[in-house]
Design an enzyme around this catalytic site. Sequence first.
Site, short mmCIF file in Angstrom:
data_model
loop_
_atom_site.label_atom_id
_atom_site.label_comp_id
_atom_site.label_asym_id
_atom_site.label_seq_id
_atom_site.Cartn_x
_atom_site.Cartn_y
_atom_site.Cartn_z
N ASN A 131 0.81 -1.23 0.00
CA ASN A 131 0.00 0.00 0.00
C ASN A 131 0.84 1.28 0.00
OD1 ASN A 131 0.69 -0.72 2.70
ND2 ASN A 131 -0.97 0.52 3.51
N SER A 208 -0.82 -7.60 7.05
CA SER A 208 -2.05 -8.02 7.70
C SER A 208 -1.76 -8.61 9.08
CB SER A 208 -2.79 -9.06 6.85
OG SER A 208 -2.09 -10.30 6.87
N GLU A 229 3.77 -3.94 12.29
CA GLU A 229 2.77 -2.89 12.08
C GLU A 229 1.68 -3.51 11.24
OE1 GLU A 229 0.34 -0.57 10.86
OE2 GLU A 229 1.81 0.05 9.35
N CYS A 263 -3.62 1.38 6.61
CA CYS A 263 -3.93 0.80 7.93
C CYS A 263 -4.35 1.87 8.92
CB CYS A 263 -2.74 0.02 8.46
SG CYS A 263 -1.19 0.92 8.39
N GLU A 432 7.92 2.26 15.33
CA GLU A 432 8.81 2.73 14.28
C GLU A 432 8.91 4.25 14.37
OE1 GLU A 432 8.54 -0.23 10.61
OE2 GLU A 432 6.60 0.71 11.01
#
Length: 452
Positions: A131, A208, A229, A263, A432
Amino acid sequence: MSETTLINPADETVIGTVRHTTLDEVDAAVERAVVAQRGWAALAPVDRARALRRFAAAVDAHIDELAELEVRNSGHPIGAARWEAGNVRDVLDYYSGAPERLIGQQIPVAGGMDVTFHEPLGVVGVIVPWNFPMPIAGWGFAPALAAGNAVLLKPADWTPLTAIRLGELALEAGLPEHLFQVLPGRGSVVGERFVTHEKVRKVVFTGSTEVGKQVMAGCAAQVKPVTLELGGKSANIVFADADLEAAASSAPGSVFDNAGQDCCARSRLLVERSVLDRFLELLEPAVKSFRVGDPRQADVDMGPLVSKGHFESVRTFLDGSVPVAFQGSAPDGPGYWMAPTVLLPNRTDRVATDEIFGPVVSVLPFDDEADAIALANDSIFGLSGSIFTRDLGRAIRVSRGVESGTISVNSHSSVRYATPFGGFKQSGLGRELGPDAPLAFTETKNVFFSHG
């Protein structure tokens, strides 16, 4: 040897093929990385910092090229793609300051002197989703390199082109050979080998929640650290005392940017019941004016979904079982186009609980502050979210009450490279970005020197 045929999601034309990395090639890359990492870690911190700044400068010189690759490969609007390439540059610049600032401690003890060192882990495997191929890659490889590690980067099968080019730019900028290697291929081959190979000392995975659990379980066999993540179903909470015009005009971008393939998307729009009708009146023109079209055009807000398979997956959520409040528009013809869609589900409907990862938002009314917090927290996820209110006290109470890693008040900011990013609950593990990210790629070594 297997390969992936790459499709432009805006017109369904073939733009090329990319050969998959084999298992033997992954193993050979790990061995090369082990050697390269020793030399990199032995460099003076100032020299590693200079190398990262050269890498950043090389990215900066190729912003337009990288952006155009992302438009063709991922369908991102050109303006967004330029920002994403610029983010890679900025993250490299930011972490170029880290090698000279990985400062340990001198701890007072009896009988001698005690000091700590931040030692690099060694070889780090970074697994990137489709993405946001460029920025998410940078969030992993920049702090890892800054901390003295070698990096193996596995791009997503569908969207490898910018990662491959970044690997080339690293070499052109003078980074040591084999220090930063890009290995396109299947997750079941390349990614799995990152997990099982004993000389890969950490795995960074974005994707995912289902796959993240598998990565975490696999790494547990070697007590290998992971940063995860994962998914999200974030809430955008609008209280009756908010600036409703501002909240409504900004809401489409919070969920429809990148065609909802984010997300952090605020895909649950929670609105205080007393202003629900008025808010929907304000939201409708904002949604219908959200521009969906050719991602090469500078004035486009949203491009296509990334692939036919993903398009079909998102479409299963729009089966007519939930009332549609209104929709925007999308082009006809070739391409994986979907109109921005606003739904009015019940709280327990699948569209209100599951991550759709498309341009679909569920509007859910709430009664009061306590109900808003309870509804926002009624999810296995906890990644990001927004709160709109003019009441400072309420903003503080609700931001502390919502179980989420990143909250934005009267805006929709989720990710800044100078601040930590990550999720609560099943949205992830670890953080992060921010000033401490390089420490996540080190081990703390304690050394005691006796007085004698």
